[in-house]
Design a protein around this motif. Structure first.
Motif, PDB file in Angstrom:
ATOM      1  N   HIS A 113      38.821  44.790  46.680  1.00 45.39           N
ATOM      2  CA  HIS A 113      40.129  45.213  47.194  1.00 45.39           C
ATOM      3  C   HIS A 113      40.223  46.734  47.277  1.00 45.39           C
ATOM      4  CE1 HIS A 113      41.430  41.069  46.994  1.00 45.39           C
ATOM      5  NE2 HIS A 113      40.980  41.012  45.760  1.00 45.39           N
ATOM      6  N   PHE A 114      39.126  47.366  47.678  1.00 39.02           N
ATOM      7  CA  PHE A 114      39.088  48.832  47.778  1.00 39.02           C
ATOM      8  C   PHE A 114      40.220  49.364  48.653  1.00 39.02           C
ATOM      9  CE2 PHE A 114      36.677  47.374  51.402  1.00 39.02           C
ATOM     10  CZ  PHE A 114      37.095  48.214  52.423  1.00 39.02           C
ATOM     11  N   HIS A 115      40.591  48.578  49.650  1.00 36.85           N
ATOM     12  CA  HIS A 115      41.645  48.996  50.581  1.00 36.85           C
ATOM     13  C   HIS A 115      42.997  49.170  49.885  1.00 36.85           C
ATOM     14  CE1 HIS A 115      41.488  44.634  50.387  1.00 36.85           C
ATOM     15  NE2 HIS A 115      42.760  44.616  50.741  1.00 36.85           N
ATOM     16  N   ASP A 116      43.213  48.475  48.782  1.00 40.86           N
ATOM     17  CA  ASP A 116      44.430  48.647  47.991  1.00 40.86           C
ATOM     18  C   ASP A 116      44.236  49.701  46.899  1.00 40.86           C
ATOM     19  OD1 ASP A 116      45.917  46.715  49.391  1.00 40.86           O
ATOM     20  OD2 ASP A 116      45.126  45.100  48.135  1.00 40.86           O
ATOM     21  N   TYR A 117      43.109  49.624  46.187  1.00 44.73           N
ATOM     22  CA  TYR A 117      42.877  50.522  45.054  1.00 44.73           C
ATOM     23  C   TYR A 117      42.749  51.978  45.481  1.00 44.73           C
ATOM     24  CZ  TYR A 117      42.811  46.815  41.673  1.00 44.73           C
ATOM     25  OH  TYR A 117      43.189  45.786  40.856  1.00 44.73           O
ATOM     26  N   ALA A 118      42.180  52.245  46.642  1.00 44.25           N
ATOM     27  CA  ALA A 118      42.044  53.619  47.120  1.00 44.25           C
ATOM     28  C   ALA A 118      43.403  54.257  47.412  1.00 44.25           C
ATOM     29  CB  ALA A 118      41.177  53.652  48.378  1.00 44.25           C
ATOM     30  N   LEU A 119      44.404  53.424  47.612  1.00 37.57           N
ATOM     31  CA  LEU A 119      45.763  53.908  47.891  1.00 37.57           C
ATOM     32  C   LEU A 119      46.688  53.805  46.681  1.00 37.57           C
ATOM     33  CD1 LEU A 119      46.155  52.249  51.405  1.00 37.57           C
ATOM     34  CD2 LEU A 119      45.470  54.615  50.871  1.00 37.57           C
ATOM     35  N   GLY A 120      46.144  53.360  45.537  1.00 34.55           N
ATOM     36  CA  GLY A 120      46.970  53.198  44.339  1.00 34.55           C
ATOM     37  C   GLY A 120      47.833  51.963  44.373  1.00 34.55           C
ATOM     38  N   GLU A 121      47.458  50.970  45.196  1.00 39.53           N
ATOM     39  CA  GLU A 121      48.281  49.775  45.376  1.00 39.53           C
ATOM     40  C   GLU A 121      47.634  48.499  44.858  1.00 39.53           C
ATOM     41  OE1 GLU A 121      49.189  49.803  49.546  1.00 39.53           O
ATOM     42  OE2 GLU A 121      50.389  51.624  49.366  1.00 39.53           O
ATOM     43  N   GLY A 122      46.589  48.626  44.053  1.00 34.62           N
ATOM     44  CA  GLY A 122      45.924  47.448  43.497  1.00 34.62           C
ATOM     45  C   GLY A 122      46.766  46.776  42.432  1.00 34.62           C
ATOM     46  N   ARG A 124      46.096  45.997  39.440  1.00 37.22           N
ATOM     47  CA  ARG A 124      45.965  46.620  38.124  1.00 37.22           C
ATOM     48  C   ARG A 124      46.572  48.022  38.074  1.00 37.22           C
ATOM     49  NH1 ARG A 124      42.448  43.418  35.381  1.00 37.22           N
ATOM     50  NH2 ARG A 124      41.306  41.978  36.695  1.00 37.22           N
ATOM     51  N   GLN A 125      47.069  48.488  39.175  1.00 45.36           N
ATOM     52  CA  GLN A 125      47.623  49.845  39.250  1.00 45.36           C
ATOM     53  C   GLN A 125      49.149  49.875  39.294  1.00 45.36           C
ATOM     54  OE1 GLN A 125      45.392  50.575  42.871  1.00 45.36           O
ATOM     55  NE2 GLN A 125      44.353  52.289  41.905  1.00 45.36           N
TER      56      GLN A 125
END
Length: 196
Positions: A113-122, A124-125
């Motif tokens: 889910h790099f597309h979410d985690y790179a934007l701070g939207e994962g 776990r974030q």
């Protein structure tokens, strides 16, 4: 229904044998882990940019989660209700895996889910994003790679020791197999009892 139709079994489906699918998938992913681990031990070939070990380390992290998914499949629903001792052993093996390789699920989630985690939207974030903002959450869950000196793959705050993770995944895979065998043994006993 005609007699011929009644004699024809339903076409095979993986839904009829989830225990077999769990064992098979666990085995494929264990082989993937072994292949990646072996290649991680090799020296850099110098032909690639980037170092091919970085590719294998990422695939290793994904494969770890797949073995855990196979365990989850065996534990799903009522499959092991007929063998409660097998369920308890598999649950314990799964928990041991999660305890010994705590970064396995999180690292895979970041990779997939790099597309979410790179934007701070994962997933776990979420709490950190509310507290510190999306940029800080993204920064803290990003970066890393495989370090040949330590034998670890790092992704954000998560560290996976390749050797230990492989050993623990193999223990979990064995537990999946034993749970499936217990289920198969139960079914065979039921068929024998019905035939007598």
């Amino acid at each position: 229904m005609t007699e011929a139709a009644a004699a024809t079994p339903d076409p095979w489906s993986p839904a009829h044998h989830p225990e077999s699918i769990a064992v098979t998938e666990a085995q494929w992913w264990i082989w993937t882990l072994r292949l990646c681990a072996r290649r991680l031990d090799e020296q850099e070939l110098g032909l690639w940019l980037p170092d091919p070990r970085q590719i294998d380390a990422r695939q290793f992290a994904v494969a770890l989660r797949q073995v855990e998914y196979a365990a989850g499949m065996m534990l799903k629903g009522t499959l092991l209700d007929c063998r409660p001792a097998a369920r308890v052993k598999l649950e314990a093996a799964r928990q041991r895996f999660l305890d010994k390789v705590p970064g396995a699920i999180a690292a895979r989630d970041i990779l997939i889910h790099f597309h979410d985690y790179a934007l701070g939207e994962g997933n776990r974030q979420k709490q950190q994003k509310k507290r510190d903002g999306a940029a800080a959450a993204a920064r803290d869950h990003w970066g890393g790679g495989y370090d040949p000196a330590t034998g670890e793959f790092r992704l954000g705050p998560h560290r996976i020791n390749i050797k230990l993770a492989l050993e623990e995944a193999e223990v979990l895979s064995d537990a999946i197999y034993l749970a499936a065998k217990a289920f198969d043994d139960y079914q065979a006993a039921q068929r024998r009892a019905g035939a007598s």
